[in-house]
Design a protein around this motif. Structure first.
Motif, PDB file in Angstrom:
ATOM      1  N   UNK A 191       0.843  -1.200   0.000  1.00  0.00           N
ATOM      2  CA  UNK A 191       0.000   0.000   0.000  1.00  0.00           C
ATOM      3  C   UNK A 191       0.874   1.243   0.000  1.00  0.00           C
ATOM      4  N   UNK A 192       1.932   1.243   0.823  1.00  0.00           N
ATOM      5  CA  UNK A 192       2.837   2.398   0.888  1.00  0.00           C
ATOM      6  C   UNK A 192       3.425   2.698  -0.490  1.00  0.00           C
TER       7      UNK A 192
ATOM      8  N   UNK B 131      -3.834  -1.644  -3.987  1.00  0.00           N
ATOM      9  CA  UNK B 131      -4.817  -0.561  -3.909  1.00  0.00           C
ATOM     10  C   UNK B 131      -5.370  -0.396  -2.496  1.00  0.00           C
ATOM     11  N   UNK B 132      -5.665   0.837  -2.152  1.00  0.00           N
ATOM     12  CA  UNK B 132      -6.247   1.149  -0.847  1.00  0.00           C
ATOM     13  C   UNK B 132      -6.998   2.463  -0.966  1.00  0.00           C
TER      14      UNK B 132
ATOM     15  N   UNK C  71       1.534   6.706   5.851  1.00  0.00           N
ATOM     16  CA  UNK C  71       0.393   6.618   4.949  1.00  0.00           C
ATOM     17  C   UNK C  71      -0.811   6.212   5.790  1.00  0.00           C
ATOM     18  N   UNK C  72      -1.958   6.846   5.517  1.00  0.00           N
ATOM     19  CA  UNK C  72      -3.202   6.523   6.219  1.00  0.00           C
ATOM     20  C   UNK C  72      -4.224   6.072   5.186  1.00  0.00           C
TER      21      UNK C  72
ATOM     22  N   UNK D  68       3.799   3.596   9.280  1.00  0.00           N
ATOM     23  CA  UNK D  68       5.038   4.276   8.883  1.00  0.00           C
ATOM     24  C   UNK D  68       5.474   3.743   7.519  1.00  0.00           C
ATOM     25  N   UNK D  69       6.240   4.529   6.791  1.00  0.00           N
ATOM     26  CA  UNK D  69       6.689   4.116   5.460  1.00  0.00           C
ATOM     27  C   UNK D  69       7.627   2.906   5.480  1.00  0.00           C
ATOM     28  N   UNK D  70       8.640   2.881   6.348  1.00  0.00           N
ATOM     29  CA  UNK D  70       9.517   1.701   6.336  1.00  0.00           C
ATOM     30  C   UNK D  70       8.823   0.499   6.956  1.00  0.00           C
TER      31      UNK D  70
END
Length: 149
Positions: free
Chosen positions: A19-20, A25-26, A36-37, A53-55
């Motif tokens: 997703x990040x 898809x989200x 990312x939310x 968080x991204x990582x």
């Protein structure tokens, strides 16, 4: 547990990493440097948002100390947006840490709440301490294990 910072930026097969990166898809709510939310696909209530968080990190202990302010500022902004945007009476903000994580990627739940929505307390049975001594013993054990700041 690996030391903080020793997780790959992305983990193959991790749906949240997908997703990040945009490969999965989200229904995105926000995409910012701190995370990312997006909507939970199985929400407790409609508008339930997950913040990641991204990582690729598994647990809160893996989030580097210098990333804490930005990540939790982002979570706070999402909580305000859920309440305001949905006309909710408040939010329930929660994080499972390893146990009960359906996806082993650190994530924070932001669930819209309204009075009388039927959600009571936490999602599990509650217990009591036998007495004040037992409670103090648990408090002392946790305090003794606190990592240095």
């Amino acid at each position: 547990m690996r030391p903080a910072g020793h997780y790959p930026a992305r983990m193959d097969g991790c749906v949240f990493c997908g997703i990040v990166t945009g490969g999965v898809p989200a229904f995105r709510v926000a995409d910012e440097p701190d995370g990312v939310a997006f909507l939970d696909t199985r929400p407790v209530f409609k508008g339930h948002v997950l913040v990641v968080p991204r990582p690729h990190l598994v647990a809160l202990a893996d989030l580097p100390a210098d990333a804490l302010p930005g990540y939790f500022r982002f979570v706070r902004r999402i909580a305000v947006a859920v309440e305001t945007g949905l006309g909710a009476g408040g939010t329930f903000v929660a994080m499972n840490n390893k146990v009960s994580q359906s996806v082993p990627h650190l994530h924070t739940h932001v669930v819209p709440r309204t009075k009388g929505d039927g959600l009571r307390g936490f999602f599990w049975p509650r217990t009591r301490y036998a007495d004040d001594d037992e409670a103090q013993g648990y408090a002392d054990r946790v305090a003794a294990a606190l990592p240095a700041t």
